[in-house]
Motif scaffolding. Structure first.
Motif, mmCIF file in Angstrom:
data_model
loop_
_atom_site.group_PDB
_atom_site.id
_atom_site.type_symbol
_atom_site.label_atom_id
_atom_site.label_comp_id
_atom_site.label_asym_id
_atom_site.label_seq_id
_atom_site.Cartn_x
_atom_site.Cartn_y
_atom_site.Cartn_z
ATOM 1 N N GLN A 58 0.834 -1.198 0.000
ATOM 2 C CA GLN A 58 0.000 0.000 0.000
ATOM 3 C C GLN A 58 0.878 1.260 0.000
ATOM 4 O OE1 GLN A 58 -2.346 0.411 3.512
ATOM 5 N NE2 GLN A 58 -3.596 2.069 2.698
ATOM 6 N N HIS A 59 1.906 1.243 0.836
ATOM 7 C CA HIS A 59 2.787 2.411 0.903
ATOM 8 C C HIS A 59 3.689 2.481 -0.324
ATOM 9 C CE1 HIS A 59 1.444 3.529 4.837
ATOM 10 N NE2 HIS A 59 1.754 2.344 5.346
ATOM 11 N N GLY A 60 4.119 1.312 -0.796
ATOM 12 C CA GLY A 60 4.903 1.199 -2.019
ATOM 13 C C GLY A 60 5.949 2.287 -2.175
ATOM 14 N N THR A 61 5.856 3.009 -3.251
ATOM 15 C CA THR A 61 6.842 4.056 -3.551
ATOM 16 C C THR A 61 6.444 5.387 -2.939
ATOM 17 O OG1 THR A 61 5.711 4.495 -5.631
ATOM 18 C CG2 THR A 61 7.569 2.958 -5.679
ATOM 19 N N LYS A 62 5.222 5.525 -2.487
ATOM 20 C CA LYS A 62 4.761 6.791 -1.922
ATOM 21 C C LYS A 62 5.464 7.088 -0.596
ATOM 22 C CE LYS A 62 0.178 5.885 -3.718
ATOM 23 N NZ LYS A 62 -1.178 5.568 -3.330
ATOM 24 N N ASN A 63 5.477 6.102 0.286
ATOM 25 C CA ASN A 63 6.075 6.291 1.607
ATOM 26 C C ASN A 63 7.045 5.142 1.839
ATOM 27 O OD1 ASN A 63 6.697 6.807 4.231
ATOM 28 N ND2 ASN A 63 4.578 6.979 4.939
ATOM 29 N N LYS A 64 8.252 5.295 1.348
ATOM 30 C CA LYS A 64 9.246 4.208 1.418
ATOM 31 C C LYS A 64 9.573 3.834 2.858
ATOM 32 C CE LYS A 64 11.536 4.757 -2.971
ATOM 33 N NZ LYS A 64 12.803 4.881 -3.659
#
Length: 163
Positions: A58-64
């Motif tokens: 869900q966090h993926g590349t948005k919130n490493k």
């Protein structure tokens, strides 16, 4: 309920409690309870691993940073799960060994009863009397065979003459 658990249901006796150690039934019950508890913990950890993996995606590349933390927690849970798997294997092995030991004990006890019964049956038997009896039986069988042979031979009326 499995056959083995039914077999061991009546295993715990007051006498075994008096000896200071747990009975086989008590130990088996505790091992099964521990197995159940660890299985539940396994299920819990598996769901936590799935949640952490979903959070990382869900966090993926948005919130490493959050994704990395979720993957670290997932790794910790997997390590705990691996330890629980090893512990469960050890407990299962111990439970099976205890069940086999209990079975062997019962077999030996029953063999002892059989040996005592055979000893009691053989108490009144004397080998010399048995030998004499067997000789008498053999002699009587020989006499019976001679009689049978004599009866079964064809009657030779007039065939045999004494010159």
């Amino acid at each position: 309920m499995s056959k083995i658990s039914r077999f061991f249901k009546g295993g715990g006796s007051a006498a075994s409690k008096g000896r200071g150690g747990p009975s086989a039934q008590e130990a088996l019950t505790r091992l099964r309870e521990t197995e159940e508890m660890l299985s539940k913990k396994q299920e819990y950890l598996e769901t936590r691993i799935e949640r952490e993996l979903a959070a990382a995606r869900q966090h993926g590349t948005k919130n490493k940073r959050a994704a990395l933390q979720a993957l670290k927690r997932k790794k910790r849970y997997e390590k705990q799960l691996s330890q629980i798997d090893g512990t469960l294997s050890t407990i299962e092995f111990q439970r099976e060994a205890l069940e086999n030991s209990h079975t062997n004990t019962e077999v030996l006890k029953n063999m002892g009863y059989a040996a005592q019964a055979m000893k009691k049956v053989h108490e009144n038997m004397d080998l010399n009397k048995i030998d004499d009896l067997m000789q008498d039986i053999t002699e009587q069988q020989d006499v019976a065979q001679e009689i049978s042979d004599a009866i079964s031979n064809r009657a030779a009326f007039g065939d045999e003459f004494d010159e």
